[in-house]
Every structure is written in structure tokens, then in C-alpha cells.
Scaffold this motif. Sequence first.
Motif, PDB file in Angstrom:
ATOM      1  N   VAL A 147      60.408   9.395 -99.680  1.00 45.82           N
ATOM      2  CA  VAL A 147      59.444   9.591 -99.009  1.00 45.82           C
ATOM      3  C   VAL A 147      58.193   8.860 -99.584  1.00 45.82           C
ATOM      4  CG1 VAL A 147      57.694  11.529 -98.742  1.00 45.82           C
ATOM      5  CG2 VAL A 147      60.297  12.037 -98.544  1.00 45.82           C
ATOM      6  N   LEU A 148      58.119   8.709-100.847  1.00 51.16           N
ATOM      7  CA  LEU A 148      56.980   8.172-101.447  1.00 51.16           C
ATOM      8  C   LEU A 148      57.190   6.603-100.955  1.00 51.16           C
ATOM      9  CD1 LEU A 148      57.105   9.592-105.274  1.00 51.16           C
ATOM     10  CD2 LEU A 148      55.265   9.946-103.180  1.00 51.16           C
ATOM     11  N   PHE A 149      58.425   6.140-100.978  1.00 58.58           N
ATOM     12  CA  PHE A 149      58.634   4.598-100.755  1.00 58.58           C
ATOM     13  C   PHE A 149      58.138   4.321 -99.181  1.00 58.58           C
ATOM     14  CE2 PHE A 149      61.286   1.096 -99.320  1.00 58.58           C
ATOM     15  CZ  PHE A 149      61.241   0.003-100.064  1.00 58.58           C
ATOM     16  N   PHE A 150      58.691   5.402 -98.241  1.00 59.71           N
ATOM     17  CA  PHE A 150      58.134   5.070 -96.851  1.00 59.71           C
ATOM     18  C   PHE A 150      56.616   5.371 -96.727  1.00 59.71           C
ATOM     19  CE2 PHE A 150      62.275   5.240 -95.150  1.00 59.71           C
ATOM     20  CZ  PHE A 150      62.016   4.966 -93.857  1.00 59.71           C
ATOM     21  N   VAL A 151      56.034   5.987 -97.661  1.00 60.55           N
ATOM     22  CA  VAL A 151      54.499   6.299 -97.493  1.00 60.55           C
ATOM     23  C   VAL A 151      53.855   5.293 -97.721  1.00 60.55           C
ATOM     24  CG1 VAL A 151      52.570   7.433 -98.499  1.00 60.55           C
ATOM     25  CG2 VAL A 151      54.606   8.864 -97.726  1.00 60.55           C
ATOM     26  N   TYR A 152      54.208   4.537 -99.140  1.00 59.33           N
ATOM     27  CA  TYR A 152      53.753   3.275 -99.686  1.00 59.33           C
ATOM     28  C   TYR A 152      53.884   2.088 -98.920  1.00 59.33           C
ATOM     29  CZ  TYR A 152      52.766  -0.610-103.124  1.00 59.33           C
ATOM     30  OH  TYR A 152      52.419  -1.680-103.500  1.00 59.33           O
ATOM     31  N   THR A 153      55.149   2.015 -98.114  1.00 59.54           N
ATOM     32  CA  THR A 153      55.395   0.796 -97.273  1.00 59.54           C
ATOM     33  C   THR A 153      55.250   0.895 -95.893  1.00 59.54           C
ATOM     34  OG1 THR A 153      57.721   1.112 -97.066  1.00 59.54           O
ATOM     35  CG2 THR A 153      57.044  -0.153 -99.079  1.00 59.54           C
ATOM     36  N   MET A 154      55.009   2.093 -95.524  1.00 61.55           N
ATOM     37  CA  MET A 154      55.003   2.517 -93.812  1.00 61.55           C
ATOM     38  C   MET A 154      56.265   2.247 -93.229  1.00 61.55           C
ATOM     39  SD  MET A 154      52.148   4.251 -93.513  1.00 61.55           S
ATOM     40  CE  MET A 154      51.975   4.218 -91.904  1.00 61.55           C
ATOM     41  N   GLY A 155      57.486   2.403 -94.075  1.00 66.12           N
ATOM     42  CA  GLY A 155      58.580   2.286 -93.190  1.00 66.12           C
ATOM     43  C   GLY A 155      58.996   0.751 -93.141  1.00 66.12           C
ATOM     44  N   LYS A 156      58.644  -0.178 -93.935  1.00 64.27           N
ATOM     45  CA  LYS A 156      59.114  -1.628 -93.722  1.00 64.27           C
ATOM     46  C   LYS A 156      60.438  -1.697 -94.294  1.00 64.27           C
ATOM     47  CE  LYS A 156      54.377  -3.552 -94.315  1.00 64.27           C
ATOM     48  NZ  LYS A 156      53.417  -4.562 -94.953  1.00 64.27           N
ATOM     49  N   LYS A 157      61.031  -0.940 -94.752  1.00 67.44           N
ATOM     50  CA  LYS A 157      62.342  -1.046 -95.533  1.00 67.44           C
ATOM     51  C   LYS A 157      63.121   0.238 -95.076  1.00 67.44           C
ATOM     52  CE  LYS A 157      62.318  -4.886 -97.779  1.00 67.44           C
ATOM     53  NZ  LYS A 157      63.411  -5.872 -97.603  1.00 67.44           N
ATOM     54  N   LYS A 158      64.287   0.068 -94.364  1.00 67.09           N
ATOM     55  CA  LYS A 158      65.084   1.305 -94.001  1.00 67.09           C
ATOM     56  C   LYS A 158      66.485   1.127 -94.571  1.00 67.09           C
ATOM     57  CE  LYS A 158      62.788   1.467 -89.626  1.00 67.09           C
ATOM     58  NZ  LYS A 158      61.819   0.535 -89.980  1.00 67.09           N
ATOM     59  N   LEU A 159      67.433   2.276 -94.510  1.00 64.78           N
ATOM     60  CA  LEU A 159      68.692   2.246 -95.019  1.00 64.78           C
ATOM     61  C   LEU A 159      69.528   1.389 -94.074  1.00 64.78           C
ATOM     62  CD1 LEU A 159      70.842   3.379 -97.356  1.00 64.78           C
ATOM     63  CD2 LEU A 159      70.988   5.167 -95.555  1.00 64.78           C
ATOM     64  N   THR A 160      69.984   0.424 -94.748  1.00 61.86           N
ATOM     65  CA  THR A 160      71.041  -0.439 -93.838  1.00 61.86           C
ATOM     66  C   THR A 160      72.583   0.091 -93.699  1.00 61.86           C
ATOM     67  OG1 THR A 160      71.911  -1.945 -95.307  1.00 61.86           O
ATOM     68  CG2 THR A 160      69.901  -2.374 -94.219  1.00 61.86           C
ATOM     69  N   GLU A 161      73.348  -0.081 -92.647  1.00 62.33           N
ATOM     70  CA  GLU A 161      74.548   0.359 -92.590  1.00 62.33           C
ATOM     71  C   GLU A 161      75.453  -0.166 -93.948  1.00 62.33           C
ATOM     72  OE1 GLU A 161      78.681  -0.826 -90.210  1.00 62.33           O
ATOM     73  OE2 GLU A 161      77.146  -0.055 -88.982  1.00 62.33           O
ATOM     74  N   ARG A 162      75.084  -1.374 -94.429  1.00 62.40           N
ATOM     75  CA  ARG A 162      75.864  -1.879 -95.686  1.00 62.40           C
ATOM     76  C   ARG A 162      75.580  -1.104 -96.778  1.00 62.40           C
ATOM     77  NH1 ARG A 162      74.731  -5.684 -99.691  1.00 62.40           N
ATOM     78  NH2 ARG A 162      76.292  -6.561-100.591  1.00 62.40           N
ATOM     79  N   GLU A 163      74.196  -0.565 -96.968  1.00 62.11           N
ATOM     80  CA  GLU A 163      73.860   0.068 -98.141  1.00 62.11           C
ATOM     81  C   GLU A 163      74.507   1.444 -98.053  1.00 62.11           C
ATOM     82  OE1 GLU A 163      69.579  -1.978 -98.822  1.00 62.11           O
ATOM     83  OE2 GLU A 163      69.754  -0.346 -97.514  1.00 62.11           O
ATOM     84  N   GLY A 164      74.566   2.079 -96.680  1.00 65.25           N
ATOM     85  CA  GLY A 164      75.369   3.406 -96.815  1.00 65.25           C
ATOM     86  C   GLY A 164      76.793   3.402 -96.982  1.00 65.25           C
ATOM     87  N   ARG A 165      77.130   2.267 -96.763  1.00 62.46           N
ATOM     88  CA  ARG A 165      78.784   2.041 -96.847  1.00 62.46           C
ATOM     89  C   ARG A 165      79.013   2.065 -98.269  1.00 62.46           C
ATOM     90  NH1 ARG A 165      80.949  -2.176 -92.541  1.00 62.46           N
ATOM     91  NH2 ARG A 165      82.932  -2.054 -93.615  1.00 62.46           N
ATOM     92  N   LEU A 166      78.009   1.591 -99.220  1.00 62.79           N
ATOM     93  CA  LEU A 166      78.342   1.240-100.395  1.00 62.79           C
ATOM     94  C   LEU A 166      77.875   2.582-101.363  1.00 62.79           C
ATOM     95  CD1 LEU A 166      78.651  -0.801-102.960  1.00 62.79           C
ATOM     96  CD2 LEU A 166      76.051  -1.079-102.852  1.00 62.79           C
ATOM     97  N   LEU A 167      77.088   3.309-100.745  1.00 61.41           N
ATOM     98  CA  LEU A 167      76.788   4.668-101.431  1.00 61.41           C
ATOM     99  C   LEU A 167      78.204   5.454-100.946  1.00 61.41           C
ATOM    100  CD1 LEU A 167      73.349   5.350-100.181  1.00 61.41           C
ATOM    101  CD2 LEU A 167      74.030   4.953-102.584  1.00 61.41           C
ATOM    102  N   LYS A 168      78.751   5.456-100.041  1.00 61.18           N
ATOM    103  CA  LYS A 168      80.049   6.133 -99.589  1.00 61.18           C
ATOM    104  C   LYS A 168      81.141   5.580-100.647  1.00 61.18           C
ATOM    105  CE  LYS A 168      79.895   7.791 -94.899  1.00 61.18           C
ATOM    106  NZ  LYS A 168      80.263   9.207 -95.274  1.00 61.18           N
TER     107      LYS A 168
END
Length: 373
Positions: free
Chosen positions: A328-349
Motif C-alpha cells: 500500500v505504501l509503495f503504491f501511494v509513493y510511486t502512484m502504481g508505477k510498479k506492479k506484481l508481474t507473473e514472473r514474480e508471482g510464480r517465484l513467490l509460489k
Amino acid sequence: MRWGLITAMILTLALLPLVQSTQEGNEVRIYLFWGKGCPHCAKEKLFLEEMKSKYPLRVVEYEVYYNETNREKFLEMCRKYGITPMGVPTTFIGDKYFIGFNDEIAEEIENEIKRELEELDTGKSCETKIPIIGCINPKNVSLPAFTVLIAILDGFNPCAMWVLCFLLTLLVYTRSRKKMLLVGSIFVSASAIVYFMFMAAWLNLFLILGYKDWLRIGVGILAISMGLINVKDFLFFKKGVSLTIPERAKPSLFRRMRKVVRGGELPATIAGTVILAVTANFIELLCTAGFPAIYTRILTLQKLSLLEYYLYLALYNIVYVIPLLAIVLFFVYTMGKKKLTEREGRLLKLIGGGLMLILGILLISRPEALSFG
């Protein structure tokens, strides 16, 4: 979002020494099963108190005459050691057991304590060996650190993160950091409360069912199954069975998100956000149920009071929301310039699935390895 993944890995690696750290040096763990009114038990308890003043010991006691759960644990321990329950006191140290108590047994127990300490000092004692990871000595594992480790990894669950990130992405178009912070914080807080209630339900279910082999094995099989599916998703994302938010449920979530974004009055926005959080947690239940079910089953294997159980659930949920609040804080600071990618989601899995596999294997094959110090 890449920094979030890096943070998760750093926290995991940083906490591993805590999880496997000793408590003021190496300790020998002794399991004593005794009964109220048993004179030999009383003598052994006095003897073990004397031993605790001489050696670094941790004595875990289970009264079996008046406690059915402890009797079940006693039977389970006897099965693990391949012996027939003969009465109390019965003492387990390492791979040895002692039935009854007298001067001769007292001497044997002290000798076994010395032997265990020698093995610990020379690094030879290893309760559990896991491929790749190696030796884990659970005698000195910290339950609070284990709780923090599991909760922080659970907080990076791709399903929970996807819902939050999508909501925040819609809020970016309002160009209001204040609204993003408000809605995001309410969503995370409401999600934490719902999550706590889910975990409390698991906890009470396991406490009611008690210490049953079939239940422990069942949760272990569930953990292994979910772990394998998550690892599969890393290799073959959304191919076959996947633990993700169902596509058919997404339109309903999208509609609720848009209502929150378009909400005018503050009370309506708060109410809409809370309803969205509750709905989202129910929809993603299958995707997020793994760690809470596994953790609460492991928690009920510990000898704790009801208050302590709930305090650990509270700790878990406080830690669980830290990654979500960071997003939440990251989105507020960057106004959503970075998002969770599929590759990152797969790595978390992959990370979460690997840990589920390990915990599932331990639940089935070495449940005593999940008894924390």
C-alpha cells in the motif's frame, strides 16, 4: 514489486538463524509422561529438577491420568518408539526411553543426558535431515521466530497480493494518495481480521479433534499437495490444477472494486472496502488456506494455554499484514508505477510451495520435529 520480493527473501534468510538458534546454548529435551498421585513420578520430577540445575535441559511434561489429549500424545510417542505403553513415569530422551523410576534408571537418564550433550557439542546431533537444506535440530527451535517466518511468507501470497494490487491500480486513477492510503489500509486491516477468524476456526477445529494420527497425516498430505501444486505453477503457470483466484469470481470482485473507487461519501467508501475485503478473502480461500491450516495444526501440537494459542494467532496476523501494508505504501509513493508481474508471482509460489512441502513431510514422518522450544 521486485524490491518486495527481494525484501521477502532477505527477511526469510535473516530469520532462518533465529528459527534454528539455540536458547542460551544447546539444550537436551526430555519428554516426561507422568500422573497425578504417582509417587515414582513425583520422585522423578524432583530428580529432573536437580538435573536442570546441573545441565542445560528442557523438560516437557505431560500429565496423562486426567488429560485425554496428553494420553493420546503418550500413545503416539510410544508408537513412534515401537514400545507398548507400560505406565508412568515414562521418559523419552533422544532415541532412548525409560519406563518407571528408581536409582538405577536415574543413573541411566543422567548418562543419556551427558551423551546427548556431547553430541550437541560436537555437532553430531541431528533430529531431522531434509534434502538440500540439510540438518535441522528442532530441539532448540523458536516458536515465535517460526511464526514470524511463516507469516511473512504467507503475506507475500500471490492471490492476496493480486487483489490488493488491482484495487490500488484502480485507485491510482483517482490521483488521490489520501484515498489510496485510506482504502488500502482499511482493506488490509479488514483482511487481517477475517484471516484471524479463519485461523481461529482452524485452531478450534484442531483442538476439538485432538491429537489424532489421521488428522496430522491428513494435514500433512494437504500441505504436500498444495506445495506440489504451487511448485507446478512456477514451472507451468495455470496449467492443470492451480491454486489461483477462479476466473469466474473475478468479475464480481471487479464490480465491487469499482464501487469502492467511485464511492463518494467516506462512510460508504469504508463500508464498501470492508465488504470487498470480506468477499475477497472468501473467494481466495482455497488459494490462501495452505499456510493457515498447516500453521494452526503445528501450533496445536505445542503444549500451550488457550490464551497463548490466540496470542500466537495475533502475532501471525500482525506479521502477515506487513508485506500488504508495505505494498500500500509503495503504491501511494510511486502512484502504481510498479506492479506484481507473473514472473514474480510464480517465484513467490515456488518459495511458498517449497516450504509447504517441507512442513508436510515433517508432519507425516517426523511430527516431533515440529515441537518447538
